[in-house]
Design a protein around this motif. Structure first.
Motif, PDB file in Angstrom:
ATOM      1  N   THR A  19       0.773  -1.149   0.019  1.00 17.07           N
ATOM      2  CA  THR A  19      -0.008  -0.035   0.072  1.00 17.07           C
ATOM      3  C   THR A  19       1.024   1.245   0.084  1.00 17.07           C
ATOM      4  O   THR A  19       2.122   1.096   0.013  1.00 17.07           O
ATOM      5  N   VAL A  20       0.105   2.351  -0.187  1.00 15.49           N
ATOM      6  CA  VAL A  20       1.043   3.581  -0.107  1.00 15.49           C
ATOM      7  C   VAL A  20       1.542   4.190   1.160  1.00 15.49           C
ATOM      8  O   VAL A  20       2.183   5.088   1.328  1.00 15.49           O
ATOM      9  N   ASP A  21       1.150   3.299   2.380  1.00 13.48           N
ATOM     10  CA  ASP A  21       1.453   3.466   3.664  1.00 13.48           C
ATOM     11  C   ASP A  21       2.552   2.793   3.873  1.00 13.48           C
ATOM     12  O   ASP A  21       3.494   2.856   4.845  1.00 13.48           O
ATOM     13  N   THR A  22       2.867   1.709   3.238  1.00 11.62           N
ATOM     14  CA  THR A  22       4.039   0.801   3.445  1.00 11.62           C
ATOM     15  C   THR A  22       4.808   0.555   2.156  1.00 11.62           C
ATOM     16  O   THR A  22       4.454   0.989   1.059  1.00 11.62           O
ATOM     17  N   ILE A  23       6.217   0.086   2.482  1.00  8.39           N
ATOM     18  CA  ILE A  23       7.074  -0.068   1.135  1.00  8.39           C
ATOM     19  C   ILE A  23       7.932  -1.359   1.361  1.00  8.39           C
ATOM     20  O   ILE A  23       8.072  -1.554   2.785  1.00  8.39           O
ATOM     21  N   SER A  24       8.272  -2.026   0.490  1.00  7.36           N
ATOM     22  CA  SER A  24       9.102  -3.192   0.453  1.00  7.36           C
ATOM     23  C   SER A  24      10.672  -2.624   0.434  1.00  7.36           C
ATOM     24  O   SER A  24      11.101  -2.242  -0.477  1.00  7.36           O
ATOM     25  N   MET A  25      11.317  -2.872   1.505  1.00  8.58           N
ATOM     26  CA  MET A  25      12.618  -2.266   1.562  1.00  8.58           C
ATOM     27  C   MET A  25      13.769  -3.662   1.800  1.00  8.58           C
ATOM     28  O   MET A  25      13.487  -4.761   2.165  1.00  8.58           O
ATOM     29  N   HIS A  26      14.821  -3.486   0.819  1.00 12.26           N
ATOM     30  CA  HIS A  26      15.839  -4.584   0.978  1.00 12.26           C
ATOM     31  C   HIS A  26      16.779  -4.270   2.093  1.00 12.26           C
ATOM     32  O   HIS A  26      17.145  -4.820   2.941  1.00 12.26           O
ATOM     33  N   GLU A  27      17.145  -2.957   2.311  1.00  9.29           N
ATOM     34  CA  GLU A  27      18.273  -2.683   3.433  1.00  9.29           C
ATOM     35  C   GLU A  27      18.321  -1.059   3.494  1.00  9.29           C
ATOM     36  O   GLU A  27      17.872  -0.592   2.744  1.00  9.29           O
TER      37      GLU A  27
END
Length: 233
Positions: A19-27
């Protein structure tokens, strides 16, 4: 030119299940910025996960998929906690997630100098104007030049920079044509680096000098400071 393969408007807004409130992060980590005109400065690297491209020499293949879902506010808080004024959102491909647009905006709202490293395949139009876009133009040697959204080159501003990674003389000549055909000289910073392990930077330097070409040669400073296979630096 038209956007090839991708439709810019839809790709830039596609966020998958995030969603626009969360994001998939690697590091997330603090390092010395290794590229661009900001090279050498302490910089917080926010590396998103996921990328629709598969460049032949991708130096961060572990970020192509997977990742950890984080709240955007948490990412911003972690970035600010380092107490460094420079932050770069990179990947992967940040613009493959619509949430990156909100992340960039909130980082800029904190008064940080914000860099965005993007492949050039997705529309940069919606990016907050306070952000310094570093647009990677894919040369033929990458295997991804047909994925470029050439309309992006019309959206560049003086604070933005255009990056070319060249693997051979063919890529170098391609870069010169792109610079000339799109009138990039003087419109944005121009960066060029040799593909790691494929071409000596000295060769590129010789070509630049022979042509008196007004581009900035990059040596990826972080790879001199730390071993190339070390992550999180």
């Amino acid at each position: 030119g038209a956007c090839m393969i991708f439709s810019c408007g839809t790709c830039a807004g596609r966020a998958g299940s995030v969603t626009v409130d969360t994001i998939s992060m690697h590091e997330i980590y603090l390092s010395i910025q290794g590229e661009s005109t900001f090279a050498g400065l302490p910089c917080v690297l926010l590396r998103t996960a996921g990328c629709p491209l598969r460049c032949r020499w991708c130096d961060t293949p572990e970020a192509l998929q997977g990742g950890r879902t984080m709240a955007i506010d948490e990412v911003v808080a972690q970035a600010a906690a380092f107490e460094v004024g420079l932050v770069e959102v990179t990947g992967g491909e940040p613009l493959a997630q619509a949430a990156s647009l909100a992340l960039l905006e909130r980082l800029a709202d904190r008064g940080l100098t914000v860099l965005l490293e993007t492949s050039g395949a997705l529309d940069i139009g919606p990016v907050d104007p306070r952000v310094h876009v570093i647009l990677d133009v894919k040369c033929p040697g990458s295997g991804m030049s047909d994925r470029m959204c050439w309309e992006n080159l019309t959206k560049l501003r003086p604070r933005d920079e255009v990056k070319f990674v060249v693997a051979d003389r063919t890529d170098y000549e391609f870069m010169k044509r792109v610079i000339g055909d799109h009138g990039l000289g003087g419109r944005a910073g121009l960066l060029v680096s040799a593909a790691s392990g494929e071409l000596e930077s000295r060769r590129v330097a010789e070509w630049i000098l022979a042509d008196r070409l007004a581009v900035r040669l990059q040596l990826q400073m972080h790879k001199f400071l730390w071993p190339p296979d070390v992550r999180g630096v």
